[in-house]
Design an enzyme around this catalytic site. Structure first.
Site, mmCIF file in Angstrom:
data_model
loop_
_atom_site.group_PDB
_atom_site.id
_atom_site.type_symbol
_atom_site.label_atom_id
_atom_site.label_comp_id
_atom_site.label_asym_id
_atom_site.label_seq_id
_atom_site.Cartn_x
_atom_site.Cartn_y
_atom_site.Cartn_z
ATOM 1 C CG ASP A 28 -1.863 -3.481 -6.159
ATOM 2 O OD1 ASP A 28 -0.818 -3.621 -5.497
ATOM 3 O OD2 ASP A 28 -2.919 -3.039 -5.675
ATOM 4 C CG HIS A 45 8.804 -5.439 -5.608
ATOM 5 N ND1 HIS A 45 7.534 -5.048 -5.958
ATOM 6 C CD2 HIS A 45 9.001 -4.964 -4.353
ATOM 7 C CE1 HIS A 45 6.991 -4.363 -4.956
ATOM 8 N NE2 HIS A 45 7.856 -4.304 -3.974
ATOM 9 C CG LEU A 139 4.365 -0.900 -26.807
ATOM 10 C CD1 LEU A 139 2.838 -1.003 -26.874
ATOM 11 C CD2 LEU A 139 4.902 -2.011 -25.901
HETATM 12 C C1 FPP Z 1 2.622 -3.225 -6.471
HETATM 13 O O1 FPP Z 1 2.839 -4.346 -5.678
HETATM 14 C C2 FPP Z 1 3.691 -2.911 -7.375
HETATM 15 C C3 FPP Z 1 4.502 -1.814 -7.306
HETATM 16 C C4 FPP Z 1 4.571 -0.871 -6.199
HETATM 17 C C5 FPP Z 1 5.358 -1.482 -8.421
HETATM 18 C C6 FPP Z 1 6.370 -2.508 -8.668
HETATM 19 C C7 FPP Z 1 6.376 -2.924 -10.060
HETATM 20 C C8 FPP Z 1 7.259 -3.806 -10.548
HETATM 21 C C9 FPP Z 1 8.273 -4.493 -9.725
HETATM 22 C C10 FPP Z 1 7.289 -4.064 -11.986
HETATM 23 C C11 FPP Z 1 8.425 -3.390 -12.682
HETATM 24 C C12 FPP Z 1 8.927 -2.157 -12.058
HETATM 25 C C13 FPP Z 1 9.632 -1.172 -12.644
HETATM 26 C C14 FPP Z 1 10.192 -0.104 -11.793
HETATM 27 C C15 FPP Z 1 9.896 -1.056 -14.102
HETATM 28 P P1 FPP Z 1 2.730 -4.114 -4.132
HETATM 29 O O2 FPP Z 1 4.101 -4.068 -3.582
HETATM 30 O O3 FPP Z 1 1.898 -2.915 -3.830
HETATM 31 O O4 FPP Z 1 1.988 -5.415 -3.704
HETATM 32 P P2 FPP Z 1 1.021 -5.566 -2.437
HETATM 33 O O5 FPP Z 1 -0.097 -4.589 -2.614
HETATM 34 O O6 FPP Z 1 0.576 -6.991 -2.559
HETATM 35 O O7 FPP Z 1 1.847 -5.321 -1.223
#
Ligand code: FPP
Length: 253
Positions: A28, A45, A139
């Site tokens: 997060d 992201h 893993l």
């Molecule tokens: C939370 O940050 C993250 C996510 C919703 C998932 C995104 C994950 C990644 C980009 C890592 C790799 C992804 C994949 C698909 C393999 P947020 O957008 O909720 O952050 P915020 O809470 O600060 O807005």
């Protein structure tokens, strides 16, 4: 030469003890990481994805057996359509770009969640990645994508009913078997980055006895050193599973 080696010995951190077999991570804070730098969320992201590579590598190095990552929740469909599309594209790109390297490093990719709402082309990529890496055993990387814990329980109950299992044969082991994580151990350690103190529908059945580690660090900055810190804190905790301290000590002796 000897002197140089000595310096290196001092720099190398000590080997980790009591490494959790299964770590689950709620990644997060990508959006806030970007906002704090005046950058678009997409950049958060992107950096989050780069960090995921580092953390997978660190897990392999530390000897973690299963890593489950929360990449897209059933609730994430509520995000703006552009961001939903971006997260789908990220998964597709990660698979296309990283599959070979992950496989060469012994990573077995699994998907947990529902495939149905995902575009057929991405479904195909996901299934291919899982099939391509199925014989790797260093893993297990569980990618929770279009995953929700309640949804998983509903799915398990539907399957149990469909299979005609009589009520008196339904127990915890059977329910475990019907979960997406069926044959895997429960997560020992659940990590959530970015200062939020919630489980957000992640592995709600499996995490009943997990240890939790929360950090204010945003996901793109949660590096190998932070993971080490989390594991060290985990190693200091006593897991009682409902028993008393004395019982646990007796078992350890
Ligand atoms: C939370 O940050 C993250 C996510 C919703 C998932 C995104 C994950 C990644 C980009 C890592 C790799 C992804 C994949 C698909 C393999 P947020 O957008 O909720 O952050 P915020 O809470 O600060 O807005």
């Amino acid at each position: 030469m000897v002197a140089a080696l000595k310096v290196e010995e001092q720099i190398l951190p000590p080997a980790l003890e009591h490494v959790p077999k299964h770590i689950a991570i709620i990644m997060d804070g990508n959006g806030r990481w970007a906002k704090a730098r005046g950058l678009p969320r997409a950049e958060g992201h992107r950096q989050g994805t780069e960090n995921l590579r580092r953390i997978i590598r660190a897990c392999v190095e530390f000897g973690v057996e299963v890593l489950t990552i929360y990449a897209f929740s059933t609730e994430n469909w509520r995000r703006p359509p552009l961001e939903v599309r971006l997260l789908m594209t990220i998964l597709q790109t990660v698979i296309q770009r990283e599959l070979q390297e992950l496989s060469d490093n012994g990573v077995q990719i699994r998907h947990i969640g529902q495939l149905d709402r995902i575009a057929p082309s991405l479904q195909k990529e996901i299934l291919h990645a899982c099939d391509y890496t199925k014989d790797n055993h260093r893993l297990i990387l569980n990618v929770a994508f279009n995953y929700g814990g309640r949804d998983e329980i509903v799915h398990a109950v539907q399957q149990i009913v469909k299979d005609g299992i009589p009520a008196d044969q339904i127990n915890e082991d059977l329910i475990n078997h019907y979960m997406y994580t069926g044959d895997l151990p429960d997560p020992d350690l659940v990590i959530r980055t970015s200062g939020e103190l919630r489980l957000s529908n992640f592995l709600i059945w499996q995490a009943a006895y997990s240890e939790y580690y929360f950090t204010d660090t945003y996901w793109p900055d949660f590096d190998k050193a932070e993971l080490r810190k989390a594991i060290e804190e985990y190693a200091r905790r006593t897991r009682r599973f409902g028993k008393t301290d004395e019982q646990v000590q007796d078992e350890e002796e």
